[in-house]
Design an enzyme around this catalytic site. Sequence first.
Site, mmCIF file in Angstrom:
data_model
loop_
_atom_site.group_PDB
_atom_site.id
_atom_site.type_symbol
_atom_site.label_atom_id
_atom_site.label_comp_id
_atom_site.label_asym_id
_atom_site.label_seq_id
_atom_site.Cartn_x
_atom_site.Cartn_y
_atom_site.Cartn_z
ATOM 1 C CG ASP A 146 -12.075 1.103 -43.032
ATOM 2 O OD1 ASP A 146 -11.740 0.014 -42.519
ATOM 3 O OD2 ASP A 146 -13.259 1.388 -43.295
ATOM 4 C CG HIS B 116 -4.746 -5.720 -39.621
ATOM 5 N ND1 HIS B 116 -5.539 -4.618 -39.866
ATOM 6 C CD2 HIS B 116 -5.575 -6.658 -39.107
ATOM 7 C CE1 HIS B 116 -6.786 -4.884 -39.504
ATOM 8 N NE2 HIS B 116 -6.843 -6.123 -39.053
ATOM 9 C CG LEU C 35 5.347 13.981 -40.265
ATOM 10 C CD1 LEU C 35 4.368 14.921 -40.969
ATOM 11 C CD2 LEU C 35 5.360 12.621 -40.971
HETATM 12 C C1 FPP Z 1 -9.081 -0.902 -40.392
HETATM 13 O O1 FPP Z 1 -9.125 -1.935 -41.307
HETATM 14 C C2 FPP Z 1 -7.800 -0.854 -39.781
HETATM 15 C C3 FPP Z 1 -7.548 -1.116 -38.462
HETATM 16 C C4 FPP Z 1 -8.561 -1.494 -37.487
HETATM 17 C C5 FPP Z 1 -6.213 -1.057 -37.929
HETATM 18 C C6 FPP Z 1 -5.303 -0.121 -38.641
HETATM 19 C C7 FPP Z 1 -3.984 -0.691 -38.541
HETATM 20 C C8 FPP Z 1 -3.002 -0.568 -39.428
HETATM 21 C C9 FPP Z 1 -3.037 0.266 -40.620
HETATM 22 C C10 FPP Z 1 -1.784 -1.317 -39.262
HETATM 23 C C11 FPP Z 1 -1.208 -1.202 -37.928
HETATM 24 C C12 FPP Z 1 -0.575 0.078 -37.689
HETATM 25 C C13 FPP Z 1 0.458 0.152 -36.866
HETATM 26 C C14 FPP Z 1 1.025 1.472 -36.550
HETATM 27 C C15 FPP Z 1 1.084 -1.020 -36.282
HETATM 28 P P1 FPP Z 1 -10.229 -3.016 -41.132
HETATM 29 O O2 FPP Z 1 -9.673 -4.182 -40.411
HETATM 30 O O3 FPP Z 1 -11.444 -2.439 -40.461
HETATM 31 O O4 FPP Z 1 -10.538 -3.384 -42.608
HETATM 32 P P2 FPP Z 1 -11.940 -3.795 -43.216
HETATM 33 O O5 FPP Z 1 -12.867 -2.619 -43.044
HETATM 34 O O6 FPP Z 1 -11.614 -4.065 -44.637
HETATM 35 O O7 FPP Z 1 -12.400 -5.020 -42.461
#
Ligand code: FPP
Length: 243
Positions: free
Chosen positions: A21, A38, A132
């Site tokens: 997150d 992202h 892994l």
């Molecule tokens: C949360 O951050 C993250 C996500 C909803 C997506 C997680 C995705 C990745 C780490 C990258 C993609 C991974 C792959 C494998 C392609 P948020 O958007 O909720 O952040 P915020 O809480 O700061 O708004």
Amino acid sequence: MTNQILNSTNKKPFHVAIIMDGNGRWANKQNKPRFFGHRAGAENLRSIVESCPQLGITTLTAYAFSSDNWGRPRQEVKMLMRLFNTYLQTEIKNLIKNGVKLTFLGRRDRFDTNILSKMENAEHATADGAILNLRLAVDYSARDMIIEAVKKLGTVELTRKSFSNALAKAQHSDPGALDVDLLIRTGGEKRLSDFLLWECAYAELFFSPVMWPEFNPEYLQSAVDDFKHRERRFGCIPKKMVG
Ligand code: FPP
């Protein structure tokens, strides 16, 4: 139970789960669009994956896209799918080279056929990875998976074991890799967000204020070190405390 306590003296977390997150906030802080975060998050996942073996982690489950994430603005969902697509194209060689077996947890009926076939190819191509076990949760909701598992059980007697097996089938995972030892959430929030609710029954929880794109292997190492100092009792009382 006694066995579990004995096993807990082996202090390495074998199965680590991560709620990645903070991508959006990390990007916003730099006046960049959320997608920038992202993308940095996906790059960070690569270095975290590469650091797992030396920390003794044999299974890593990462929350890449929750079923509730479909409700984000269309443009963000589109970009996340594009990123996922690119990940599936660019990472496989590297995963094979590093002995990583990649599998996916979650629903598979809502991805477009192009992504779905890349997911299946990736699972096939990395199936021999023995260093892994990397499990990416995509279109994943723990509550939906539990409902699907119950449906799969049919007339089979409901026990912890039969349920675990049905859950593994429902989410296409290996039944041996269910229980989480250490759950990490980055980004400062302290909640589970419908992630691995059954599998985290006795997980140790670690909440980090660091945003995911900055959660580097040194931070992972500190979470593992913190885990090593936890006493896992699994509801029992160690002998030294009896009496
Ligand atoms: C949360 O951050 C993250 C996500 C909803 C997506 C997680 C995705 C990745 C780490 C990258 C993609 C991974 C792959 C494998 C392609 P948020 O958007 O909720 O952040 P915020 O809480 O700061 O708004």
